[in-house]
Design a protein around this motif. Structure first.
Motif, PDB file in Angstrom:
ATOM      1  N   ALA A 439       0.833  -1.202   0.000  1.00  0.00           N
ATOM      2  CA  ALA A 439       0.000   0.000   0.000  1.00  0.00           C
ATOM      3  C   ALA A 439       0.872   1.258   0.000  1.00  0.00           C
ATOM      4  O   ALA A 439       0.577   2.247  -0.680  1.00  0.00           O
ATOM      5  CB  ALA A 439      -0.922  -0.008   1.209  1.00  0.00           C
ATOM      6  N   GLU A 440       1.973   1.206   0.738  1.00  0.00           N
ATOM      7  CA  GLU A 440       2.905   2.335   0.752  1.00  0.00           C
ATOM      8  C   GLU A 440       3.552   2.526  -0.623  1.00  0.00           C
ATOM      9  O   GLU A 440       3.725   3.657  -1.093  1.00  0.00           O
ATOM     10  CB  GLU A 440       3.975   2.085   1.817  1.00  0.00           C
ATOM     11  N   ALA A 441       3.895   1.430  -1.269  1.00  0.00           N
ATOM     12  CA  ALA A 441       4.492   1.504  -2.601  1.00  0.00           C
ATOM     13  C   ALA A 441       3.522   2.069  -3.624  1.00  0.00           C
ATOM     14  O   ALA A 441       3.890   2.896  -4.470  1.00  0.00           O
ATOM     15  CB  ALA A 441       4.963   0.117  -3.031  1.00  0.00           C
ATOM     16  N   VAL A 442       2.271   1.632  -3.557  1.00  0.00           N
ATOM     17  CA  VAL A 442       1.260   2.130  -4.494  1.00  0.00           C
ATOM     18  C   VAL A 442       1.017   3.621  -4.282  1.00  0.00           C
ATOM     19  O   VAL A 442       0.887   4.399  -5.242  1.00  0.00           O
ATOM     20  CB  VAL A 442      -0.036   1.313  -4.359  1.00  0.00           C
ATOM     21  N   ALA A 443       0.961   4.046  -3.040  1.00  0.00           N
ATOM     22  CA  ALA A 443       0.775   5.474  -2.760  1.00  0.00           C
ATOM     23  C   ALA A 443       1.947   6.289  -3.294  1.00  0.00           C
ATOM     24  O   ALA A 443       1.761   7.382  -3.855  1.00  0.00           O
ATOM     25  CB  ALA A 443       0.617   5.690  -1.256  1.00  0.00           C
ATOM     26  N   ALA A 444       3.167   5.763  -3.159  1.00  0.00           N
ATOM     27  CA  ALA A 444       4.338   6.459  -3.690  1.00  0.00           C
ATOM     28  C   ALA A 444       4.295   6.531  -5.210  1.00  0.00           C
ATOM     29  O   ALA A 444       4.622   7.564  -5.818  1.00  0.00           O
ATOM     30  CB  ALA A 444       5.610   5.752  -3.230  1.00  0.00           C
ATOM     31  N   ALA A 445       3.869   5.438  -5.852  1.00  0.00           N
ATOM     32  CA  ALA A 445       3.758   5.439  -7.310  1.00  0.00           C
ATOM     33  C   ALA A 445       2.717   6.442  -7.786  1.00  0.00           C
ATOM     34  O   ALA A 445       2.897   7.110  -8.820  1.00  0.00           O
ATOM     35  CB  ALA A 445       3.413   4.032  -7.791  1.00  0.00           C
ATOM     36  N   ALA A 446       1.621   6.567  -7.038  1.00  0.00           N
ATOM     37  CA  ALA A 446       0.580   7.529  -7.406  1.00  0.00           C
ATOM     38  C   ALA A 446       1.111   8.962  -7.376  1.00  0.00           C
ATOM     39  O   ALA A 446       0.710   9.803  -8.193  1.00  0.00           O
ATOM     40  CB  ALA A 446      -0.618   7.376  -6.471  1.00  0.00           C
ATOM     41  N   ALA A 482      -7.127  -0.363  -5.670  1.00  0.00           N
ATOM     42  CA  ALA A 482      -8.565  -0.165  -5.464  1.00  0.00           C
ATOM     43  C   ALA A 482      -8.843   0.782  -4.298  1.00  0.00           C
ATOM     44  O   ALA A 482      -9.874   1.467  -4.275  1.00  0.00           O
ATOM     45  CB  ALA A 482      -9.236  -1.512  -5.214  1.00  0.00           C
ATOM     46  N   ALA A 483      -7.927   0.814  -3.333  1.00  0.00           N
ATOM     47  CA  ALA A 483      -8.127   1.655  -2.151  1.00  0.00           C
ATOM     48  C   ALA A 483      -7.670   3.096  -2.356  1.00  0.00           C
ATOM     49  O   ALA A 483      -7.885   3.943  -1.479  1.00  0.00           O
ATOM     50  CB  ALA A 483      -7.374   1.056  -0.967  1.00  0.00           C
ATOM     51  N   LEU A 484      -7.065   3.394  -3.499  1.00  0.00           N
ATOM     52  CA  LEU A 484      -6.652   4.772  -3.758  1.00  0.00           C
ATOM     53  C   LEU A 484      -7.867   5.681  -3.829  1.00  0.00           C
ATOM     54  O   LEU A 484      -8.927   5.275  -4.320  1.00  0.00           O
ATOM     55  CB  LEU A 484      -5.882   4.857  -5.079  1.00  0.00           C
ATOM     56  N   PRO A 485      -7.746   6.918  -3.381  1.00  0.00           N
ATOM     57  CA  PRO A 485      -8.877   7.846  -3.465  1.00  0.00           C
ATOM     58  C   PRO A 485      -9.202   8.172  -4.921  1.00  0.00           C
ATOM     59  O   PRO A 485      -8.313   8.188  -5.776  1.00  0.00           O
ATOM     60  CB  PRO A 485      -8.392   9.086  -2.712  1.00  0.00           C
ATOM     61  N   THR A 487      -9.789  10.295  -8.033  1.00  0.00           N
ATOM     62  CA  THR A 487      -9.152  11.543  -8.426  1.00  0.00           C
ATOM     63  C   THR A 487     -10.150  12.442  -9.122  1.00  0.00           C
ATOM     64  O   THR A 487     -10.854  11.985 -10.029  1.00  0.00           O
ATOM     65  CB  THR A 487      -7.966  11.253  -9.379  1.00  0.00           C
ATOM     66  N   PRO A 488     -10.252  13.693  -8.748  1.00  0.00           N
ATOM     67  CA  PRO A 488     -11.173  14.610  -9.436  1.00  0.00           C
ATOM     68  C   PRO A 488     -10.895  14.619 -10.930  1.00  0.00           C
ATOM     69  O   PRO A 488      -9.732  14.644 -11.365  1.00  0.00           O
ATOM     70  CB  PRO A 488     -10.850  15.967  -8.795  1.00  0.00           C
ATOM     71  N   GLY A 489     -11.967  14.588 -11.665  1.00  0.00           N
ATOM     72  CA  GLY A 489     -11.824  14.626 -13.121  1.00  0.00           C
ATOM     73  C   GLY A 489     -11.659  13.268 -13.750  1.00  0.00           C
ATOM     74  O   GLY A 489     -11.569  13.146 -14.953  1.00  0.00           O
ATOM     75  N   GLU A 490     -11.630  12.223 -12.919  1.00  0.00           N
ATOM     76  CA  GLU A 490     -11.488  10.874 -13.479  1.00  0.00           C
ATOM     77  C   GLU A 490     -12.750  10.481 -14.202  1.00  0.00           C
ATOM     78  O   GLU A 490     -13.874  10.773 -13.770  1.00  0.00           O
ATOM     79  CB  GLU A 490     -11.212   9.880 -12.342  1.00  0.00           C
ATOM     80  N   ASP A 491     -12.576   9.807 -15.341  1.00  0.00           N
ATOM     81  CA  ASP A 491     -13.745   9.374 -16.115  1.00  0.00           C
ATOM     82  C   ASP A 491     -14.512   8.309 -15.366  1.00  0.00           C
ATOM     83  O   ASP A 491     -13.950   7.490 -14.689  1.00  0.00           O
ATOM     84  CB  ASP A 491     -13.280   8.782 -17.476  1.00  0.00           C
TER      85      ASP A 491
END
Length: 491
Positions: A439-446, A482-485, A487-491
């Motif tokens: 989860a930490e890695a995915v957040a960093a990639a985001a 899937a747990a990422l927030p 994002t505004p403007g996402e389709d």
């Protein structure tokens, strides 16, 4: 005649009740081997240092069938005096003391694959179509199985792909042909295999720690892979882009009449399968191969589409065609196939960023094939490097990297290659090794990714430092995405 006099040429008709066998390791293949030997009436002793629940359950079942089962630390320390044959699990290295002692005493050591081959003869001589190589084995075998099934043949995927070959041997319903995945470990402990046809997909450094006792681990690894071509009766399928695989064919002691068949992502020459425009074509198994080609399938029939997956399909098609499968079955098999997860699988879209799980990329060569399919990339990598290096991979693909997020026990191996060859690429290292690390890695990639990028989990490393396997690693990645927030403007 003593057991020592017949064991080297033993098959399913041999007097197995006279044999005293030791099965080393009680994993899936060890259990299958012990079960088969007990069914034949052999005396079976099983040893494994593990005391896991799964091992204990298998041991209890074998004990009810009259096996002598010894589990727990120290169980594998010594080789008993009264042993005629050792059947080893593929993960056991040649330097394991028990196996070294067996060799010193002249006791044969087989793997479950070798045992299955011998016991299938002479009563169940089913042809085997074998696949090995560093990467793509499982996908290719699944493609091959689907093509054979589409031709109406009773078949199955066996070997390193998951189902022990002894299951096919013991099945009361006969098979027409088997699609067999073989690892270098399995080939190392096999001595008499005689494949109908075989393919080596590619050869890159991997599992070198298994060969650490060899003066040249890479040469030992390659030599084991090359064993798949020995005694082939019909077709040796090689990768035109990987000269090493062709050299293996040239040096193999094959059955007279066996052919060398190449596969290529380019236009094929005679005795090859390849690509013309958007078609997979055959110039190997047709009468007029010197001046024509037969359409087998469209590139769009291959899912998921990526250059390395096209290569897998070509190899599978060559093996299927060597067995006489019609062109329509190659096409229908590719169309019907749904691969297992964690192979270049899109698991999410967030703010114009694509998230792709290729957790099955467990060595640098597999990661490189995945990286080549996307640009620009935020690369999530790391784990157990298994003695491999990442310098060539980074050197070739640094221009497509937006950034890299590294985790796992050998993340510094990847970080070092990035520092040497891509110093301008941002790198984030995740030091955590618990369940929250992904989860930490995915957040960093985001944080590194921009709209239009692909965040690619292609670790280039094994997963057992932090996860139960590559599938668990991929599942953790998908869950974190899937747990990422939103994002505004996402389709």
């Amino acid at each position: 005649m003593s057991v020592a006099e017949w064991i080297d040429r033993a098959d399913g008709s041999s007097p197995w009740p006279r044999a005293r066998t030791l099965v080393a390791g009680l994993g899936t293949s060890g259990f299958a081997a012990a079960d088969a030997l007990l069914e034949l009436g052999a005396a079976v002793r099983v040893v494994d240092d593990s005391e896991s629940a799964a091992t204990a359950e298998r041991g209890t079942l074998l004990q009810t069938l009259d096996a002598d089962v010894r589990l727990g630390p120290g169980s594998t320390a010594t080789l008993p005096d009264d042993v005629d044959l050792v059947v080893t699990s593929p993960g056991w290295r040649p330097s394991t003391p028990l196996l070294v002692e067996a060799e010193r005493r002249g006791i044969p050591v087989w793997g479950e694959v070798e045992l299955a081959w011998r016991l299938s003869r002479p009563s169940k001589p089913v042809p085997w179509l074998a696949v090995t190589g560093t990467n793509g084995k499982t996908t290719t075998v699944q493609m091959l199985e689907s093509m054979l099934s589409a031709a109406g043949l009773r078949t199955g995927a066996f070997g390193n792909v998951g189902r022990p070959l002894m299951e096919a041997v013991l099945d009361p319903e006969p098979y027409d042909v088997l699609a067999v995945e073989l690892s270098s470990f399995q080939l190392h402990w096999s001595h008499s295999l005689r494949m109908h046809s075989a393919a080596v997909l590619n050869l890159q450094p991997d599992h070198l720690e298994w060969y650490a006792s060899s003066p040249d681990p890479m040469a030992a690894y390659a030599a084991d892979k090359a064993l798949v071509y020995e005694r082939v009766t019909h077709a040796c399928v090689y990768n035109v882009a990987d000269r090493t695989t062709e050299r293996m064919v040239e040096e193999a002691d094959v059955t007279e009449g066996a052919r060398a068949i190449g596969f290529t992502l380019g236009t094929p020459g005679p005795s090859m399968v390849g690509v013309v425009d958007d078609l997979i074509v055959d110039r190997a198994f047709i009468d007029k191969r010197h001046d024509s080609a037969l359409e087998l399938a469209k590139l769009s029939d291959i899912q998921p589409f990526a250059p390395h997956n096209v290569a897998n399909a070509l190899a599978a098609a060559a093996l299927a065609r060597s067995f006489g499968v019609p062109a329509t079955a190659v096409r229908d098999g590719l169309r019907a196939l749904r691969l297992d997860g964690h192979r270049i699988q899109t698991v999410g879209e967030r703010g114009g960023v694509r998230w792709v799980d290729d957790s099955k990329a467990t060595n640098p060569h597999a990661a490189e094939a995945s990286l080549a399919a996307f640009e620009p990339v935020v690369w999530v990598a790391g784990g157990q490097a298994k003695g491999t290096t990442f310098d060539d991979l980074v050197r070739r693909h640094r221009d497509r990297l937006r950034g890299a997020v590294l985790l796992g026990v050998d993340r510094e191996v990847v970080a070092g290659a990035l520092a040497r060859h891509a110093p301008d690429v941002p790198v984030i290292q995740v030091a955590a090794s618990d369940t929250g690390a992904m989860a930490e890695a995915v957040a960093a990639a985001a944080r590194l990714a921009r709209p239009g990028d692909t965040v690619l989990l292609a670790p280039g490393c094994a997963s057992l430092d932090m996860f139960d396997g590559y599938a668990a690693r991929g599942d953790a990645f998908a869950a974190a995405v899937a747990a990422l927030p939103e994002t505004p403007g996402e389709d």
